[in-house]
Design an enzyme around this catalytic site. Structure first.
Site, PDB file in Angstrom:
ATOM      1  CB  CYS A 206      -0.978   0.002   1.164  1.00 39.22           C
ATOM      2  SG  CYS A 206      -0.203  -0.045   2.781  1.00 39.22           S
ATOM      3  CG  HIS A 539      -3.985   0.591   5.032  1.00 42.28           C
ATOM      4  ND1 HIS A 539      -3.364  -0.189   4.080  1.00 42.28           N
ATOM      5  CD2 HIS A 539      -5.170   0.973   4.495  1.00 42.28           C
ATOM      6  CE1 HIS A 539      -4.146  -0.273   3.016  1.00 42.28           C
ATOM      7  NE2 HIS A 539      -5.245   0.430   3.231  1.00 42.28           N
TER       8      HIS A 539
END
Ligand SMILES: [Zn+2]
Ligand SMILES: [Zn+2]
Ligand SMILES: [Zn+2]
Ligand SMILES: [Zn+2]
Ligand SMILES: [Zn+2]
Ligand SMILES: [Zn+2]
Lengths: 592, 116
Positions: A206, A539
């Protein structure tokens, strides 16, 4: 100093403003007083400390007071440039300056503010500007004490390695005809803007996906690739041909082994492939596996590469694109071309750094190219609060002190960070610099400013602190407010120098606001890379602004979101593009 | 500073004398403090501190915006610095944060304690 009044001087452009012509009193005064009308004043100009503000004092210890009423505490005291009489001016209260101007014969209207060394016309009751006067003031400020000189290295001389001359490209008529005949309008028949496509997570990627989403929607970068300016088929072919020419043997197209692998490694080609895929109209999530592979090969050469950090990835991938192109530029047919790679044409700006000796005022100026600006979130006291990444070297001044809970004025803002970035900073006894004039190490004052704005400004918010002393890292979860429209004017070198020298018409050491900066200091937000969660288990998600609508790109998922969600998000990398590149209305139009 | 007395009908000298007489006799406490502040350079330091605080708290930007708005309304060529000072001063005075005033007052107090 020039001896004649040049009308053009008065129409000098200054931060997009045009100065009015001089008032009749100033014109008259100049006409009457010959070539050096302010000569008498020059001896009275004093800067209080090296580089400090200029003031008017007949002798250093003088306490100026109004000649008519004896007042010394009035906020504005003016010295008549014709007779040196000092008068107060406190509208709507008394104005002995105005009285002086009218009671004397013509010629006593022009006065100088004793504390600011700025010209004022007592008849017009307005600030006036004179190039020669301003030049004298700036000179006195620069040459306080030991007649210090500003020494500067022009960016061109300093680093030949990286050229950062932008050449914005727009298609000429021929290009336009070619493009129209050779392409068809993209048509989706969906309410989502073109180019919005999720990117599959290939195993903790990510950090890469978030940056790629921002880059895929960076207007000048998108325009470059979508107008086929780095064609992967052509690039491959071209490199093959050159290899053949170089060693006279064939080893390019079908050859195997390392040589071929390196020749094939071109991140720009992979970007080109990705742009094609993402803008193809296919909405299924795309897997940037080829890109990841190429980048990995490039990055594995980097010694201090830190995985999983989106910002590190950003820096290393720009370098990857640059290196490849630089290699190509060394080939004879491309030499002498001033342009750098597309990565640098889009992201490179120039920072100016002034270090001034506190003892003698000697100032050393350096210019450095940078691809982003790293900003501290905390208001450190004393510690260095700035760093900008240049090339692969990315300075991370770790040893930040523990958080100061007593932050000033509540919420942190991006503008606050930029203010701190460009604020003069005293380098203490532990960071003395070698003064060329004093010939010893001295305490100094350091100030950063932006000499040249990039087309796209990436602000990296230092949320990750790495302390080499304590051998630990931590994340700062503090909220940072960022505007959707940002004016960079206050942080430009010309503005910074202007605030140092006051409101003057003077070409400051070549840092006159140039036309390109003037036009382009307004920026629009278009992407925010955010980080949630812990330091190593977090994240990355990117918010994109397209057609003034916000979209959340969370790996494979793309959803429309309310702008309040974006405002509340924890920005880690914040991308702004020059306003002229942010086409709000045209985003909706389908080329026809 | 060169005095061009030839062209000056009423030279400033008598005025200067008057000031001298004035200052030797009836200096108020406030004036004495002001002079001490200037002579020691403390006034300049205080001004710098004030400047910094007013920038930090957004006061300067607020004033700038007011000036811009006023200038736009009146037309760029019809506004003088004095006009601006006149319109802005009351608002400016009223909107200085109390914390800034308190800090400055504290600095002045400690200067006085050390100087007198
Ligand atoms: Zn007066
Ligand atoms: Zn006069
Ligand atoms: Zn005038
Ligand atoms: Zn390529
Ligand atoms: Zn480059
Ligand atoms: Zn020095």
């Amino acid at each position: 100093m020039s001896s004649k009044i040049n009308r053009h001087h008065y129409h000098h452009r200054f931060n997009a403003q045009i100065f009015p012509p001089p008032c009749p009193h100033l014109a008259e005064f100049r006409a009457r007083n010959g070539s050096k009308p302010f000569r008498a004043l020059q001896d009275c100009l004093r800067a209080k400390s090296p580089g400090g503000r200029a003031a008017i004092r007949r002798d250093p210890s003088e306490v100026p007071r109004c000649g008519a009423c004896g007042e010394s505490a009035r906020p504005r005291l003016y010295a008549c440039v014709a007779c040196a009489a000092i008068s107060c001016h406190a509208p709507p209260g008394p104005s002995h300056a105005a009285v002086h101007a009218t009671s004397m014969p013509p010629g006593h209207e022009i006065a100088v503010d004793v504390d600011r060394a700025e010209l004022f016309c007592c008849a017009c009751r307005d600030q006036i500007y004179d190039r020669d006067f301003d030049a004298a003031v700036v000179l006195s400020q620069i040459t306080t004490l030991n007649s210090a000189t500003i020494q500067s290295t022009k960016p061109e001389n300093l680093r030949k390695r990286r050229r950062v001359d932008y050449r914005p490209w727009s298609p000429d008529l021929r290009d336009r005809v070619l493009m129209e005949s050779g392409s068809s309008p993209l048509d989706y028949g969906s309410d989502m803007p073109r180019g919005l496509r999720g990117l599959n997570n290939l195993g903790n990627t990510c950090f890469m996906n978030s940056v790629l989403q921002a880059l895929l929607h960076t207007p000048p970068l998108r325009n470059y690739f979508l107008s086929d300016r780095h064609n992967r088929y052509y690039c491959k072919q071209k490199n093959g041909v050159t290899n053949t020419n170089a060693d006279g043997k064939r080893n390019a197209c079908t050859g195997d082994g390392n040589g071929e692998k390196n020749a094939r490694l071109c991140l720009a080609c992979d970007m080109d492939a990705m742009f094609s895929a993402v803008f193809s109209g296919d909405r299924r999530p795309y897997s940037p596996a080829k890109f990841l592979y190429s980048w990995w090969q490039h990055a594995s050469n980097l010694a201090s590469y830190e995985q999983q950090d989106a910002h590190e990835f950003f820096i290393s991938m720009l370098d990857g694109i640059h290196e490849k192109v630089e290699k190509d530029l060394r080939k004879p047919h491309n030499q002498g071309h001033g342009d750098c790679c597309i990565a640098h044409r889009v992201f490179s700006g120039i920072l100016r750094s002034d270090v001034m000796c506190m003892a003698c005022g000697f100032t050393s100026t350096t210019y450095d190219p940078c691809v982003d600006i790293s900003l501290d979130l905390e208001s450190h006291h004393g510690g260095s609060a700035k760093s900008a990444s240049t090339k692969t070297h990315h300075s991370c001044n770790g040893e930040a002190d523990s958080i100061n809970s007593g932050q000033n004025c509540g919420i942190s803002t991006l503008m606050g960070c930029l203010d701190r970035f460009t604020r003069p900073e005293r380098l203490g006894a532990d960071q003395k610099f070698f003064c060329q004039q004093c010939q010893v190490r001295q305490e100094s004052l350091k100030q950063m400013s932006i000499r040249k704005l990039p087309l796209v400004s990436c602000f990296h918010i230092k949320r990750f602190e790495h302390s080499s002393i304590r051998k630990m890292s931590r994340k700062i979860d503090r909220y940072l407010q960022f505007p959707f429209s940002l004016d960079m004017t206050p942080y430009l070198s010309s503005s910074i120098l202007r605030s140092r020298f006051g409101n003057r018409i003077f070409p400051f050491d070549g840092d006159e606001p140039d036309a390109s900066n003037e036009m382009s200091s307004e920026f629009e937000l278009f992407a925010v890379v955010t980080h949630t969660g812990k330091l190593d288990a977090g994240h990355y998600v990117t918010y994109l602004r397209l057609s003034n609508q916000w979209y959340k790109c969370d790996d494979a998922w793309v959803t429309q979101v309310n702008e309040n969600i974006v405002r509340a998000a924890q920005g880690y990398m914040i991308f702004y593009v020059q306003k002229m590149f942010y086409y709000k209305p045209s985003e909706n139009q389908v080329a026809s | 500073m060169t005095h061009k007395r030839a062209s000056v009908k009423r030279p400033p000298t008598p005025v200067a004398d008057q000031v001298h007489a004035h200052s030797s006799q009836q200096l108020t406490l406030q004036e004495i403090i002001n002079i001490k502040l200037i002579e020691s350079g403390e006034k300049e330091r205080l001004k710098e501190l004030l400047r910094e605080r007013l920038i930090e708290c957004g006061w300067r930007d607020e004033m700038k915006a007011l000036c811009r708005a006023f200038t736009r309304r009146k037309g760029r060529n019809n506004v003088t610095v004095d006009d601006l000072v006149h319109v802005i001063t009351p608002k400016g005075r009223a909107s200085v944060p109390d914390s800034v005033k308190a800090e400055l007052l504290q600095s002045i107090r400690s200067f006085l304690a050390s100087a007198i």
